[in-house]
Structures are given as structure tokens and as C-alpha cells.
Design an enzyme around this catalytic site. Sequence first.
Site: not given
Lengths: 86, 540
Positions: B292, B328, B426, B449-450, B460, B497
Site C-alpha cells: 500500500r 499498488r 475491485e 473487500n471493495d 463496508r 489480496c
Amino acid sequence: MKTITHVIQDPLGLHARPAGLLAKAAAACGDCTVNLTFKDRTVDAKRIMGLMKLGAKQGDTLTITCEGENEDAAAASMESFLKENL
Amino acid sequence: MIQGTGLPVFPGVAIGPAFVHETAKLELPTAWGSAAEERQRFTDAKAQAQAQLQTLLEETAARLGQEHAMILDVQIMMLDDLDYVEAIEARIDGGDSAAHAVQETGEEFAEVFASMDDEYMKARSTDVRDVSRRVVEILCGFSSAMTMDVPGVLLAEDLTPSETVQLPKDKILAFVTRKGSANSHTAILARTMGIPSLVAADVDLSAIHSGDTVIVDGFTGQCYIRPDESTLAEMTAKQAEAQTAKEALEAYRGKETRTAKGRKVKLYTNIGSPDDVELVLKNDGEGVGLLRSEFLYLGRDTYPTEEELYTAYRQVVEGLQGRPVIVRTLDIGADKQADYFQLDAEENPALGLRGVRLCLSRPELFRTQLRAIYRASAHGPVSMMFPMIASLWEVQEVKALCKTIREELTAEGVAIGDVPLGVMIETPAAAVISDTLAHEVDFFSVGTNDLTQYTLAADRQNSALGRYCDPKHPALLWLLQRIADSAHAAGIWCGICGELAADATMTNTLMTMGYDELSVSPAQVLKIRKAISESEVVSQ
């Protein structure tokens, strides 16, 4: 008086550790005065805190002057130190 | 029972007696000798401080490695600095005691560093204060060195770098500090030592006595002081369970990651800063599947320079010693930003100007980061991936920009490596057109997650929506299968990921779908390696 210039290659710049090593190398020049100029500031190269406070970064040009006893030998040793360590 | 909450920096449960560490107020002398006597006392104290630091340095280098010892080497050199020594001697000549002179000079020098325009140099003010305090303590005949007769939990307001290195490490079961952050010395040390610890903990130290029983839960961030019987029993069981699980996982250290049928899978890690690299190595991660890159942009007042970014990325690449890293690119939006970005407030930041959209709208911001990543690639295997992709044109624009930057750097004679380019999948749109995207890039990494929140239209961040935000929803599983099939049809690899990658109950499903890579937080590596080894898929 002998003058050398050096462009900093170390990605961390003239940070604590290289500054300390530089101060040690300058101190090894004995009675010869070793000054370091960066931008418009000149400091005694034998003093670590002064060197650190310059905040010199990778790509910056340092100018070193050696004056006094054995200045040729001092300049040569500073030059090889800078090439190897900074 | 007193209960507190902190930021956990290492998982595990520790139970033991409390050691409350207080940094005592130094009583400076009220009477002192002549200037000549005080000068001599200073010279002696300085030599003694340097001898102490030298011993510490050797111990630290042997126990924790050169990296931790370096700070002590710098402190030794600071004590020899003529500016510093002369300033102290001038104060002594002016009538100060040696102790006052060192204290005042240390403070004065620390302030100069604190005001410098460089984060690294700012942090050196701590070293100046630390080393000055050491000399003052010697002059006052005071020792803050801690002794612990039996193993225990160390509680403190905060710990200075020199305190952390001279702690009786074999006796410490856990740290709890009221100050500190995930990157403070204490947190780094806790991770290196592998002990459950909390920083930024809301405990009242004055209510705790040394010897009180303390429980530290490094999974949840809770700590209990003078626990009641049921809490003690519950946490003792949790500790035993964690220990058994940990020992069972040790069998997977150093092993290749292969499914039961022998298919090799890449097991990478998700990290957020160069400091986390040591966790990757410690937990046997095979590389970094998600770096990140926001860490250099947040918590400051100006944009980081290309040099700063390059230095940090290079630190990660070199630290990984040949293991691959996937960076990323900047993933910032109105809900996660620094003021200097001056992003307009948005009604709906999750659907707003974020990730690659922000980067494409601010080409100079993006260019700086891309140049730094390319330059770092000269030092080891680096890949790059782009967040928040929804359309083909975005990928094409990003690729064109990367090509320009490659050419620029090559023309400047700057060394760069071969940097494979990938996209984060995502958004549902990217999943649906993954067959098209697969022909444009070298790999996919699914941000589950996204992808979950966008597919299920369930925020979320909203805790009330918990059961609506289900990453195992059939719609998600269908998309995951489609993404894997699209990647493989085009001959590229695909990984995950998001948090789903670390859910061991899903590993078998993901392996059956054909995923080639899973990227999890470092502490989860062995757990997932075990799950992959037990998953049943046909060798491909």
C-alpha cells in the site's frame, strides 16, 4: 588550499551515519583544516551535528576544502572516502 | 479488574506480573564545583556514557541486528561532536554545573533538529535528548536501567530508543505503552521479538502497581489488569490455544507452498511501509503481493518528492532480498487523504474521485510516483498494479503513461528493471470485462473487500450492514471464477489480496477456482500455507 567537489550518491543523503563517518574521516586528517560547503553554508567537516544540520540530499553537490599541513594527502583521503561512502 | 484498549502490534496472549516503568524526574544538583572541576566531571561522564553505549551497541548488534545498533553508533559520535562539547564547556565556564550544561545544550540541539525540514532529521532530536539524558544521569548518579527478576509485562508511558535496547529482553512477556504508534521503537521491537504488545493504550498507569497480574490480548488490543477469575480462565485458555496453533504452524515454515496435488501457489503478503519488511521475512512470506503506497503521502503537509518515494521503495525492494514486490499505486480518495491534496468533500467518496481516477486527473502526482517505482525496480523484482479500474480506456491510458516514463528514464540513462503491470479487480465492471482486460496486462489481483461492497451495494464502513457485506455471496463467487478463467484464458496469472485470501475456510474454494497467488498479512502466512497444503485440487 585544495578543493574537491562531490555529488551525493547515497539515497539517504548526508544522514546521521554517513555524517558520522565523514566527521571521523576528516578528524583523521589531523592538523589540516577540512571545511565543507553546501549551498551558502560552510561547516567544519570534523563536526557531525553541523554536517547533519546541512540537510544535504542525494544529488546535492558538496565542496570540501583542505588547508594546512599535508593538505594534498588530506584532500586525496577525503576524495576517496567520499567516493566510497557517499 | 481494570480494562484497557490499545493498538495491537503483534498477535498473541501474554499473562504475567506488571512492571510499571516510570521515567523518573532527574534532580539536578543544587551545589557544584569550580568550572575546572565541572569540566573534568563532564569529560569523565561523557567517557562513561560512550562506554555504556559501546557495550549496548555490541549486545544490540548481536541480539537484534545491525539496523537497531546503528542508532547507538550515531549517539556515540554525537557525544564527540565538537559543537556539542564546546557548547557544554562554554556553559560550564559561564558558571553552570556539568549536569545543567548538558541538559540545556541537549535541549538546544534537539530543538534545531526538530525544526528541520526533513522527517528523518526531525526524528534525530530524540537521539540528541536521549544521549544528553544518559550523560546527565551519570552526572547525577542516577540509573534508569531497569531490572526485572521474573518475566513480566512492561507498562510505560513511552520508551526511548536507548531504553528499548537496554531492556531485559529475556524477561519481557509483553509491552503496553500509553504513547507510541505502529511504527514507534517499541512497536518495531515487539514485532522483532514476536511478543504480543499494545501501543497507544488507554490505561491509567497510576492505578497499576508492579506485581499486579496483567493480561495482554494482542489479537483484540484488550488488556486486563487484576483480572477476575472468569477472565483469567478464559484468557489462559486462549493463550494455550494460540500457542498450540502457533506450534502446529511452525511445521510449515521454510516449506514450498503447494496444494495437496502439487500445484505451486505464490503466497505473498500485504504491507503498508518499509518497516513491515522485517515482518515479511520473519513470517516466511514469499514476497509482497500488495504494498500500500499511501504511507508516504498521509500524515504530512506536503507532497513527498520523487527522492523520498524512491528511497522508501528501494528500502522495501532491498529489504526483501530478491523476493518480488507488487506496488499498488496511490489509492487515495476524499475519505482517506491529507489536507494538502485539497480534495473536495464528496457526497459519496467510495464512488468518487479516488485511486487511479485521482492519479489520471493529476498527472504530475502520478508521474512522480511512477518514476520512483521504476527507479526502485533497478534494485530487485518490482511489479506495479492500479486500483479502482473499471474501464479498458483507463488501463490503456495508464499503460501509455508508464511507457512514456520508461522511455524518459531510459533516455536519462537511469537504470530500470522489467516492471510487469497489473490491475486490481475491485469493481464489478472490471470483473465482467476481465476477459478484455486480461489481454492488456500481466496479472490480476482481486481486492475482495471493495469488490464485495461494490457488487452487493453494501458500505463496508457501516457496521449495521455486517450481514449484507458477505464476501461469500454467490454473486461474488461467480465473479471470482470469471476473473480466474479470464486470466488463464489469456495466459496471465491471477491472485487475491483482499481479506478473503486470509480466510482459511475459503482456501480450498479459491484453489479449486485456480487462483495462482494469495496475499495476506504477514502473520497469516503460515496459516494459509497450511490451508493451501491441505486443499485438494487437480495439478495443472
